[in-house]
Design a protein around this motif. Sequence first.
Motif, PDB file in Angstrom:
ATOM      1  N   THR A 277     -30.367 -56.422  20.686  1.00 17.26           N
ATOM      2  CA  THR A 277     -30.920 -56.335  19.681  1.00 17.26           C
ATOM      3  C   THR A 277     -31.066 -54.848  19.161  1.00 17.26           C
ATOM      4  OG1 THR A 277     -33.209 -55.559  20.873  1.00 17.26           O
ATOM      5  CG2 THR A 277     -32.898 -57.957  20.628  1.00 17.26           C
ATOM      6  N   PRO A 278     -31.453 -54.752  17.861  1.00 21.45           N
ATOM      7  CA  PRO A 278     -31.617 -53.529  17.331  1.00 21.45           C
ATOM      8  C   PRO A 278     -32.560 -52.493  17.863  1.00 21.45           C
ATOM      9  CG  PRO A 278     -31.770 -55.096  15.377  1.00 21.45           C
ATOM     10  CD  PRO A 278     -31.837 -55.794  16.894  1.00 21.45           C
ATOM     11  N   ASP A 279     -33.531 -53.182  18.582  1.00 20.95           N
ATOM     12  CA  ASP A 279     -34.607 -52.138  19.288  1.00 20.95           C
ATOM     13  C   ASP A 279     -33.831 -51.666  20.542  1.00 20.95           C
ATOM     14  OD1 ASP A 279     -37.119 -51.126  20.151  1.00 20.95           O
ATOM     15  OD2 ASP A 279     -36.935 -52.608  21.772  1.00 20.95           O
ATOM     16  N   THR A 280     -32.715 -52.703  21.366  1.00 21.63           N
ATOM     17  CA  THR A 280     -32.341 -51.943  22.555  1.00 21.63           C
ATOM     18  C   THR A 280     -31.160 -50.942  22.067  1.00 21.63           C
ATOM     19  OG1 THR A 280     -32.681 -54.147  23.597  1.00 21.63           O
ATOM     20  CG2 THR A 280     -30.586 -53.037  24.375  1.00 21.63           C
ATOM     21  N   LEU A 281     -30.515 -51.320  20.930  1.00 22.63           N
ATOM     22  CA  LEU A 281     -29.672 -50.409  20.575  1.00 22.63           C
ATOM     23  C   LEU A 281     -30.289 -49.075  20.298  1.00 22.63           C
ATOM     24  CD1 LEU A 281     -27.410 -52.601  18.229  1.00 22.63           C
ATOM     25  CD2 LEU A 281     -26.744 -51.742  20.326  1.00 22.63           C
ATOM     26  N   ALA A 282     -31.218 -49.027  19.830  1.00 25.75           N
ATOM     27  CA  ALA A 282     -32.005 -47.882  19.338  1.00 25.75           C
ATOM     28  C   ALA A 282     -32.611 -47.137  20.629  1.00 25.75           C
ATOM     29  CB  ALA A 282     -33.194 -48.247  18.340  1.00 25.75           C
ATOM     30  N   ARG A 283     -33.030 -47.795  21.537  1.00 23.25           N
ATOM     31  CA  ARG A 283     -33.469 -47.251  22.697  1.00 23.25           C
ATOM     32  C   ARG A 283     -32.417 -46.655  23.825  1.00 23.25           C
ATOM     33  NH1 ARG A 283     -37.964 -50.968  25.607  1.00 23.25           N
ATOM     34  NH2 ARG A 283     -38.812 -49.964  23.912  1.00 23.25           N
ATOM     35  N   HIS A 284     -31.292 -47.389  23.787  1.00 23.93           N
ATOM     36  CA  HIS A 284     -30.470 -46.966  25.130  1.00 23.93           C
ATOM     37  C   HIS A 284     -29.012 -46.280  24.444  1.00 23.93           C
ATOM     38  CE1 HIS A 284     -33.085 -49.026  27.944  1.00 23.93           C
ATOM     39  NE2 HIS A 284     -32.877 -50.008  27.021  1.00 23.93           N
ATOM     40  N   PHE A 285     -28.629 -46.662  23.252  1.00 22.01           N
ATOM     41  CA  PHE A 285     -27.616 -46.169  22.682  1.00 22.01           C
ATOM     42  C   PHE A 285     -27.658 -45.213  21.590  1.00 22.01           C
ATOM     43  CE2 PHE A 285     -26.464 -50.207  24.715  1.00 22.01           C
ATOM     44  CZ  PHE A 285     -25.286 -49.562  25.131  1.00 22.01           C
ATOM     45  N   HIS A 286     -28.906 -44.507  21.155  1.00 18.89           N
ATOM     46  CA  HIS A 286     -29.096 -43.386  20.486  1.00 18.89           C
ATOM     47  C   HIS A 286     -28.494 -42.325  21.220  1.00 18.89           C
ATOM     48  CE1 HIS A 286     -30.860 -40.687  17.624  1.00 18.89           C
ATOM     49  NE2 HIS A 286     -31.370 -40.148  18.649  1.00 18.89           N
ATOM     50  N   LEU A 287     -27.789 -41.264  20.263  1.00 15.28           N
ATOM     51  CA  LEU A 287     -27.430 -40.354  20.868  1.00 15.28           C
ATOM     52  C   LEU A 287     -27.850 -39.137  20.372  1.00 15.28           C
ATOM     53  CD1 LEU A 287     -23.413 -41.245  20.598  1.00 15.28           C
ATOM     54  CD2 LEU A 287     -24.889 -41.355  22.517  1.00 15.28           C
ATOM     55  N   ASP A 288     -28.589 -38.397  21.235  1.00 12.19           N
ATOM     56  CA  ASP A 288     -29.487 -37.043  20.728  1.00 12.19           C
ATOM     57  C   ASP A 288     -28.388 -35.841  20.572  1.00 12.19           C
ATOM     58  OD1 ASP A 288     -29.076 -35.860  23.140  1.00 12.19           O
ATOM     59  OD2 ASP A 288     -31.176 -36.412  23.832  1.00 12.19           O
ATOM     60  N   THR A 289     -28.965 -34.871  19.978  1.00 13.31           N
ATOM     61  CA  THR A 289     -28.197 -33.719  19.912  1.00 13.31           C
ATOM     62  C   THR A 289     -27.420 -33.261  20.966  1.00 13.31           C
ATOM     63  OG1 THR A 289     -29.590 -33.120  18.170  1.00 13.31           O
ATOM     64  CG2 THR A 289     -28.182 -31.360  19.054  1.00 13.31           C
ATOM     65  N   ALA A 290     -28.388 -33.379  22.172  1.00 14.11           N
ATOM     66  CA  ALA A 290     -27.471 -32.583  23.208  1.00 14.11           C
ATOM     67  C   ALA A 290     -26.241 -33.742  23.907  1.00 14.11           C
ATOM     68  CB  ALA A 290     -28.527 -32.853  24.544  1.00 14.11           C
ATOM     69  N   ASP A 291     -26.407 -35.066  23.595  1.00 13.72           N
ATOM     70  CA  ASP A 291     -25.562 -35.912  23.864  1.00 13.72           C
ATOM     71  C   ASP A 291     -24.287 -35.717  22.855  1.00 13.72           C
ATOM     72  OD1 ASP A 291     -27.166 -37.348  25.568  1.00 13.72           O
ATOM     73  OD2 ASP A 291     -27.807 -38.770  24.284  1.00 13.72           O
ATOM     74  N   LEU A 292     -24.616 -35.481  21.591  1.00 11.35           N
ATOM     75  CA  LEU A 292     -23.546 -35.593  20.700  1.00 11.35           C
ATOM     76  C   LEU A 292     -22.796 -34.120  20.793  1.00 11.35           C
ATOM     77  CD1 LEU A 292     -25.305 -36.562  17.479  1.00 11.35           C
ATOM     78  CD2 LEU A 292     -23.592 -37.800  18.623  1.00 11.35           C
ATOM     79  N   ASP A 293     -23.606 -33.091  21.372  1.00 10.55           N
ATOM     80  CA  ASP A 293     -22.845 -31.831  21.761  1.00 10.55           C
ATOM     81  C   ASP A 293     -21.755 -31.715  22.716  1.00 10.55           C
ATOM     82  OD1 ASP A 293     -24.072 -30.398  19.457  1.00 10.55           O
ATOM     83  OD2 ASP A 293     -25.789 -29.355  20.974  1.00 10.55           O
ATOM     84  N   LEU A 294     -22.266 -32.663  23.942  1.00 11.44           N
ATOM     85  CA  LEU A 294     -21.445 -32.909  25.080  1.00 11.44           C
ATOM     86  C   LEU A 294     -20.143 -33.792  24.470  1.00 11.44           C
ATOM     87  CD1 LEU A 294     -20.715 -32.725  28.276  1.00 11.44           C
ATOM     88  CD2 LEU A 294     -22.213 -34.589  28.285  1.00 11.44           C
ATOM     89  N   ILE A 295     -20.428 -34.846  23.821  1.00 15.39           N
ATOM     90  CA  ILE A 295     -19.500 -35.600  23.568  1.00 15.39           C
ATOM     91  C   ILE A 295     -18.245 -35.101  22.351  1.00 15.39           C
ATOM     92  CG2 ILE A 295     -19.048 -37.933  22.125  1.00 15.39           C
ATOM     93  CD1 ILE A 295     -21.676 -38.871  23.472  1.00 15.39           C
TER      94      ILE A 295
END
Length: 125
Positions: A22-40
């Motif tokens: 669901t959109p809620d599941t995607l937002a909760r678990h697959f949202h990449l924050d700034t720290a995630d994005l910096d690493l990726i």
Amino acid sequence: MAIRILTDEQRARYGRFAGTPTPDTLARHFHLDTADLDLIQGLRGEHNRLGFAVMLGSARCLGTFLDQEADIPGRVLHTVSRQLDLPGAVTLAGYFASHQRERHLQLIRQRYGVREFLDEGGTYF
């Protein structure tokens, strides 16, 4: 006497998506924050960045890592690709059989404290 906590159906579904997230599941678990994005963004190759992000989100959502590309819903790939600003043509062909995937799983375990279910300590998403 042995006790079964999970049914056969529950065991078969463990570590897999049950339908389209669901959109809620995607937002909760697959949202990449700034720290995630910096690493990726420090990873080489678009398919590696996509693979790492999918593995990270899968650990958060399912509590485990996926074993094959066929288990990833299209909506997950689209959500992650959009956040990484990747073209739609990027695939994970070959990623699951690569040594790089194993390195990514190790990095996720170290960076985020993810542990296998039976390991002591650690974070369980």
